[in-house]
Design a protein around this motif. Structure first.
Motif, short mmCIF file in Angstrom:
data_model
loop_
_atom_site.label_atom_id
_atom_site.label_comp_id
_atom_site.label_asym_id
_atom_site.label_seq_id
_atom_site.Cartn_x
_atom_site.Cartn_y
_atom_site.Cartn_z
N SER A 162 -6.93 -8.56 9.46
CA SER A 162 -7.31 -9.93 9.10
C SER A 162 -8.41 -10.38 10.03
CB SER A 162 -6.10 -10.88 9.20
OG SER A 162 -5.68 -10.98 10.54
N ASN A 163 -9.22 -11.29 9.55
CA ASN A 163 -10.26 -11.87 10.39
C ASN A 163 -9.68 -13.02 11.21
OD1 ASN A 163 -12.31 -10.17 9.50
ND2 ASN A 163 -12.67 -11.45 7.70
N TYR A 164 -10.40 -13.48 12.22
CA TYR A 164 -9.93 -14.53 13.11
C TYR A 164 -9.46 -15.75 12.32
CZ TYR A 164 -9.81 -18.07 16.71
OH TYR A 164 -9.39 -19.06 17.54
N GLY A 165 -8.23 -16.19 12.58
CA GLY A 165 -7.69 -17.38 11.93
C GLY A 165 -7.11 -17.13 10.56
N GLN A 166 -7.15 -15.90 10.10
CA GLN A 166 -6.62 -15.59 8.78
C GLN A 166 -5.28 -14.88 8.92
OE1 GLN A 166 -10.01 -13.39 7.45
NE2 GLN A 166 -10.86 -15.17 6.42
N ILE A 167 -4.47 -14.92 7.87
CA ILE A 167 -3.12 -14.37 7.92
C ILE A 167 -2.91 -13.42 6.75
CG2 ILE A 167 -0.67 -14.91 7.79
CD1 ILE A 167 -1.36 -17.66 8.97
N ILE A 168 -2.33 -12.25 7.07
CA ILE A 168 -1.82 -11.33 6.06
C ILE A 168 -0.35 -11.15 6.38
CG2 ILE A 168 -1.96 -9.04 5.04
CD1 ILE A 168 -4.86 -8.88 6.01
N LYS A 169 0.53 -11.45 5.41
CA LYS A 169 1.95 -11.34 5.73
C LYS A 169 2.76 -10.73 4.60
CE LYS A 169 3.16 -16.17 4.72
NZ LYS A 169 3.76 -17.37 5.30
N ARG A 170 3.93 -10.23 5.00
CA ARG A 170 4.83 -9.48 4.12
C ARG A 170 4.09 -8.27 3.54
NH1 ARG A 170 6.14 -14.76 2.65
NH2 ARG A 170 5.21 -14.49 0.60
N VAL A 171 3.90 -7.29 4.43
CA VAL A 171 3.14 -6.09 4.10
C VAL A 171 4.06 -4.87 4.07
CG1 VAL A 171 1.29 -4.56 4.87
CG2 VAL A 171 1.07 -7.04 5.19
N THR A 172 3.94 -4.05 3.04
CA THR A 172 4.65 -2.78 2.95
C THR A 172 3.62 -1.66 2.87
OG1 THR A 172 6.49 -3.79 1.78
CG2 THR A 172 6.27 -1.40 1.61
N ILE A 173 3.69 -0.74 3.83
CA ILE A 173 2.83 0.45 3.82
C ILE A 173 3.79 1.63 3.85
CG2 ILE A 173 1.03 1.74 5.03
CD1 ILE A 173 0.16 -0.96 6.28
N SER A 174 3.91 2.34 2.72
CA SER A 174 4.91 3.41 2.66
C SER A 174 4.47 4.55 1.75
CB SER A 174 6.26 2.86 2.17
OG SER A 174 6.16 2.43 0.84
N GLY A 175 4.95 5.75 2.12
CA GLY A 175 4.72 6.93 1.28
C GLY A 175 3.28 7.38 1.20
N ASN A 176 2.45 7.02 2.16
CA ASN A 176 1.04 7.43 2.15
C ASN A 176 0.84 8.68 2.99
OD1 ASN A 176 -0.22 4.98 0.77
ND2 ASN A 176 0.97 4.03 2.42
N SER A 177 -0.22 9.42 2.70
CA SER A 177 -0.59 10.60 3.48
C SER A 177 -2.06 10.51 3.85
CB SER A 177 -0.37 11.88 2.68
OG SER A 177 1.00 12.05 2.37
N CYS A 178 -2.34 10.58 5.14
CA CYS A 178 -3.71 10.63 5.65
C CYS A 178 -3.87 11.98 6.31
CB CYS A 178 -3.96 9.50 6.65
SG CYS A 178 -3.88 7.87 5.90
N LEU A 179 -4.63 12.87 5.68
CA LEU A 179 -4.65 14.26 6.09
C LEU A 179 -6.07 14.76 6.34
CD1 LEU A 179 -2.22 15.47 3.29
CD2 LEU A 179 -1.62 14.83 5.62
N GLY A 180 -6.23 15.57 7.36
CA GLY A 180 -7.45 16.33 7.58
C GLY A 180 -8.66 15.52 8.00
N PHE A 181 -8.47 14.41 8.72
CA PHE A 181 -9.62 13.61 9.14
C PHE A 181 -10.46 14.35 10.16
CE2 PHE A 181 -7.46 9.30 8.25
CZ PHE A 181 -7.55 9.55 6.91
N GLY A 182 -9.82 14.95 11.14
CA GLY A 182 -10.52 15.69 12.18
C GLY A 182 -11.17 14.80 13.21
N ALA A 183 -11.87 15.43 14.12
CA ALA A 183 -12.53 14.72 15.22
C ALA A 183 -13.58 13.74 14.69
CB ALA A 183 -13.16 15.72 16.17
N ILE A 193 0.89 -1.17 0.00
CA ILE A 193 0.00 0.00 0.00
C ILE A 193 0.93 1.21 0.00
CG2 ILE A 193 -1.82 1.23 1.22
CD1 ILE A 193 -2.54 -1.48 2.54
N THR A 194 1.10 1.83 -1.16
CA THR A 194 2.10 2.89 -1.29
C THR A 194 1.57 4.08 -2.08
OG1 THR A 194 3.02 1.90 -3.30
CG2 THR A 194 4.00 1.22 -1.22
N GLY A 195 2.04 5.27 -1.68
CA GLY A 195 1.80 6.49 -2.45
C GLY A 195 0.38 6.99 -2.51
N ASN A 196 -0.45 6.64 -1.55
CA ASN A 196 -1.84 7.08 -1.55
C ASN A 196 -2.03 8.33 -0.70
OD1 ASN A 196 -3.21 4.71 -2.95
ND2 ASN A 196 -2.00 3.72 -1.36
N VAL A 197 -3.04 9.13 -1.05
CA VAL A 197 -3.41 10.31 -0.27
C VAL A 197 -4.87 10.17 0.11
CG1 VAL A 197 -3.66 12.82 -0.23
CG2 VAL A 197 -1.73 11.77 -1.46
#
Length: 187
Positions: A31-52, A16-20
């Motif tokens: 992941s849901n119970y008993g499920q696996i997500i592996k080898r994850v890269t989360i980089s270069g993203n911007s989460c801006l202005g969510f607020g309260a 998950i890269t380069g998103n705004v």
């Protein structure tokens, strides 16, 4: 939201890269119970202005071998980053600002770790006026591999909030001298 069929059929090599994201939702990988997500890269993203009222900027739940680097987050209702039930996570070079805008119930942090092991936290900048920089909560043994070279500026609460004695006893390397703290005390 990725949902694999079961543990014998994991989702692997997720990037998950380069998103705004603005005003609606951040990165929420779980992941849901008993499920696996592996080898994850989360980089270069911007989460801006969510607020309260918008929750955490980033959430990683039930994942293995995660690299979370070079991300920016600004203005969240609760946490900057939540890592829950995830192991072998590297959190490096991120900037998280203005989190916990909903006020504090004692559960909001810039980086919050819960039930996770083998975590590296280095080179991050955490800035807020409402709560702690790091929150270590209900965490299993050997949870922290390394913490160092972070910048934490907060005018409320502690720089690091520890809610589990095992978290402190099992830290392999906590480089307190390498971290730069703002206005309040450590622990």
């Amino acid at each position: 939201d990725l949902e694999p069929n079961n543990a014998s059929n994991p989702i692997e090599d997720v990037a998950i890269t380069g998103n705004v994201g603005r005003s609606v939702s951040g990165v929420f990988l779980t992941s849901n119970y008993g499920q696996i997500i592996k080898r994850v890269t989360i980089s270069g993203n911007s989460c801006l202005g969510f607020g309260a009222g918008r929750g955490a900027m980033y959430t990683i739940r039930g994942c293995l071998y995660v690299s979370f680097s070079g991300n920016v987050g600004d203005s969240a209702g609760t946490n900057g980053l939540v890592v829950d039930g995830s192991d072998y996570v590297s959190i490096v070079g991120n900037t998280l600002r203005n989190y916990a805008l909903d006020g504090t119930s004692g559960q909001e942090d810039g980086i919050q770790l819960t039930d996770s092991e083998s975590i590296t936290i280095s080179g991050n900048t955490l800035q807020t006026s409402n709560t702690s920089g790091f929150g270590i909560r209900e965490t299993a043994s050997n949870c922290i591999t390394y913490v160092g070279n972070n910048r934490i500026d907060t005018t409320a609460g502690n720089q690091v909030s520890l809610l589990s004695v095992n978290s402190v006893q099992n830290w392999r390397t906590f480089d307190k001298s390498g971290n730069r703290y703002g206005n309040t005390s450590f622990l």
